[in-house]
Design a protein around this motif. Structure first.
Motif, PDB file in Angstrom:
ATOM      1  N   PRO A  88       0.794  -1.228   0.000  1.00  0.00           N
ATOM      2  CA  PRO A  88       0.000   0.000   0.000  1.00  0.00           C
ATOM      3  C   PRO A  88       0.830   1.283   0.000  1.00  0.00           C
ATOM      4  O   PRO A  88       0.367   2.326  -0.438  1.00  0.00           O
ATOM      5  CB  PRO A  88      -0.827  -0.072   1.278  1.00  0.00           C
ATOM      6  N   VAL A  89       2.062   1.226   0.497  1.00  0.00           N
ATOM      7  CA  VAL A  89       2.889   2.426   0.589  1.00  0.00           C
ATOM      8  C   VAL A  89       4.102   2.216  -0.309  1.00  0.00           C
ATOM      9  O   VAL A  89       4.918   1.346  -0.055  1.00  0.00           O
ATOM     10  CB  VAL A  89       3.360   2.644   2.048  1.00  0.00           C
ATOM     11  N   ARG A  90       4.195   3.033  -1.362  1.00  0.00           N
ATOM     12  CA  ARG A  90       5.305   2.863  -2.303  1.00  0.00           C
ATOM     13  C   ARG A  90       5.889   4.210  -2.659  1.00  0.00           C
ATOM     14  O   ARG A  90       5.170   5.176  -2.845  1.00  0.00           O
ATOM     15  CB  ARG A  90       4.817   2.186  -3.583  1.00  0.00           C
ATOM     16  N   SER A  91       7.203   4.245  -2.781  1.00  0.00           N
ATOM     17  CA  SER A  91       7.865   5.439  -3.280  1.00  0.00           C
ATOM     18  C   SER A  91       8.033   5.282  -4.791  1.00  0.00           C
ATOM     19  O   SER A  91       7.734   4.228  -5.347  1.00  0.00           O
ATOM     20  CB  SER A  91       9.228   5.608  -2.596  1.00  0.00           C
ATOM     21  N   GLY A  92       8.533   6.314  -5.423  1.00  0.00           N
ATOM     22  CA  GLY A  92       8.761   6.227  -6.862  1.00  0.00           C
ATOM     23  C   GLY A  92       9.832   5.202  -7.188  1.00  0.00           C
ATOM     24  O   GLY A  92      10.711   4.914  -6.378  1.00  0.00           O
ATOM     25  N   ASP A  93       9.763   4.651  -8.376  1.00  0.00           N
ATOM     26  CA  ASP A  93      10.715   3.617  -8.765  1.00  0.00           C
ATOM     27  C   ASP A  93      12.136   4.163  -8.838  1.00  0.00           C
ATOM     28  O   ASP A  93      13.092   3.459  -8.515  1.00  0.00           O
ATOM     29  CB  ASP A  93      10.320   3.009 -10.101  1.00  0.00           C
ATOM     30  N   ARG A  94      12.268   5.413  -9.268  1.00  0.00           N
ATOM     31  CA  ARG A  94      13.611   6.003  -9.323  1.00  0.00           C
ATOM     32  C   ARG A  94      14.202   6.141  -7.922  1.00  0.00           C
ATOM     33  O   ARG A  94      15.394   5.900  -7.724  1.00  0.00           O
ATOM     34  CB  ARG A  94      13.569   7.357 -10.010  1.00  0.00           C
ATOM     35  N   VAL A  95      13.372   6.524  -6.971  1.00  0.00           N
ATOM     36  CA  VAL A  95      13.841   6.627  -5.588  1.00  0.00           C
ATOM     37  C   VAL A  95      14.289   5.256  -5.096  1.00  0.00           C
ATOM     38  O   VAL A  95      15.328   5.119  -4.451  1.00  0.00           O
ATOM     39  CB  VAL A  95      12.725   7.199  -4.677  1.00  0.00           C
ATOM     40  N   TRP A  96      13.514   4.226  -5.407  1.00  0.00           N
ATOM     41  CA  TRP A  96      13.848   2.868  -4.960  1.00  0.00           C
ATOM     42  C   TRP A  96      15.155   2.383  -5.598  1.00  0.00           C
ATOM     43  O   TRP A  96      16.015   1.831  -4.929  1.00  0.00           O
ATOM     44  CB  TRP A  96      12.693   1.931  -5.305  1.00  0.00           C
ATOM     45  N   ILE A  97      15.312   2.614  -6.898  1.00  0.00           N
ATOM     46  CA  ILE A  97      16.520   2.170  -7.602  1.00  0.00           C
ATOM     47  C   ILE A  97      17.744   2.905  -7.078  1.00  0.00           C
ATOM     48  O   ILE A  97      18.779   2.293  -6.795  1.00  0.00           O
ATOM     49  CB  ILE A  97      16.354   2.364  -9.121  1.00  0.00           C
ATOM     50  N   TRP A  98      17.644   4.227  -6.913  1.00  0.00           N
ATOM     51  CA  TRP A  98      18.798   4.982  -6.429  1.00  0.00           C
ATOM     52  C   TRP A  98      19.095   4.662  -4.970  1.00  0.00           C
ATOM     53  O   TRP A  98      20.260   4.635  -4.562  1.00  0.00           O
ATOM     54  CB  TRP A  98      18.581   6.478  -6.627  1.00  0.00           C
ATOM     55  N   SER A  99      18.078   4.393  -4.161  1.00  0.00           N
ATOM     56  CA  SER A  99      18.308   3.990  -2.768  1.00  0.00           C
ATOM     57  C   SER A  99      19.056   2.668  -2.725  1.00  0.00           C
ATOM     58  O   SER A  99      19.993   2.499  -1.936  1.00  0.00           O
ATOM     59  CB  SER A  99      16.978   3.844  -2.027  1.00  0.00           C
ATOM     60  N   HIS A 100      18.633   1.740  -3.575  1.00  0.00           N
ATOM     61  CA  HIS A 100      19.292   0.437  -3.636  1.00  0.00           C
ATOM     62  C   HIS A 100      20.752   0.601  -4.068  1.00  0.00           C
ATOM     63  O   HIS A 100      21.662   0.010  -3.482  1.00  0.00           O
ATOM     64  CB  HIS A 100      18.539  -0.478  -4.604  1.00  0.00           C
ATOM     65  N   ALA A 101      20.978   1.426  -5.088  1.00  0.00           N
ATOM     66  CA  ALA A 101      22.337   1.637  -5.583  1.00  0.00           C
ATOM     67  C   ALA A 101      23.213   2.288  -4.516  1.00  0.00           C
ATOM     68  O   ALA A 101      24.354   1.850  -4.280  1.00  0.00           O
ATOM     69  CB  ALA A 101      22.307   2.500  -6.840  1.00  0.00           C
ATOM     70  N   LEU A 102      22.703   3.313  -3.857  1.00  0.00           N
ATOM     71  CA  LEU A 102      23.489   3.990  -2.834  1.00  0.00           C
ATOM     72  C   LEU A 102      23.736   3.103  -1.622  1.00  0.00           C
ATOM     73  O   LEU A 102      24.806   3.156  -1.012  1.00  0.00           O
ATOM     74  CB  LEU A 102      22.794   5.283  -2.411  1.00  0.00           C
ATOM     75  N   PHE A 103      22.762   2.265  -1.270  1.00  0.00           N
ATOM     76  CA  PHE A 103      22.963   1.308  -0.175  1.00  0.00           C
ATOM     77  C   PHE A 103      24.109   0.366  -0.488  1.00  0.00           C
ATOM     78  O   PHE A 103      25.016   0.172   0.325  1.00  0.00           O
ATOM     79  CB  PHE A 103      21.673   0.522   0.068  1.00  0.00           C
TER      80      PHE A 103
END
Length: 188
Positions: A88-103
């Protein structure tokens, strides 16, 4: 679409940086599955093209198995183990991809920096401590235990006689007495 390639013989991995709000592009209305980085197959890992000038690669390890006994299995942490969004709670896909990359990048590089700073001093301190403990055990504890063992050999013989003459017959007879009983459970 951005495309990443790894070597000449590797397959392409596509990354879709589009937002999930752009559903008019897909026929069935489902969102596309986002790929970030595909791990190389074992066959591909051996066939990675390397230059003749570079003999030691930072991506291909010199020692393949660094934790053969699985001491640090609890530290096999991925992005999905730490951060997860419920449906039910989702951020934008770009935010998710960049968060994953930065992690992933920060996890790898901070670990490398900390190990460069601490690995050599901790290895030296550990080596000195293990050498001291080994010397203490070999030259102090071992001989003392052997002296006690030699000095108390009569006590070991006396204890084995007590066990064979007194304790063993008592428990054997108690076991034979109780071995005749049987219990049957029945439902009423």
């Amino acid at each position: 679409m951005d495309t990443m390639m790894r070597g000449e013989d590797s397959e392409e991995v596509e990354i879709d940086l589009g937002d999930s709000s752009e559903t008019d592009e897909f026929d069935n209305g489902e969102e596309p599955q986002m790929l970030w980085r595909a791990p190389p197959a074992p066959e591909e890992e051996e066939n990675i093209h390397t230059s003749a000038l570079v003999e030691i690669s930072d991506t291909k390890p010199l020692i393949n198995v660094r934790d053969p006994r699985g001491i640090n299995d609890c530290l096999k942490v991925t992005f999905e183990d730490v951060i997860a969004e419920p449906p039910p709670v989702r951020s934008g896909d770009r935010v998710w991809i960049w968060s994953h990359a930065l992690f992933e990048v920060s996890r790898v590089w901070i670990y490398r920096i900390v190990t460069v700073l601490l690995a050599v001093p901790v290895s030296i301190i550990s080596g000195v401590l293990f050498a001291i403990f080994s010397c203490f055990h070999i030259w102090m504890v071992g001989p003392c235990v052997q002296c006690l063992s030699i000095g108390t050999r009569w006590l070991q013989n006396l204890w084995s006689i007590v066990l064979d003459v007194i304790v063993r017959p008592v428990f054997l007879s108690a076991g034979r007495c109780c071995g005749g009983f049987s219990i049957h459970l029945a439902k009423e």
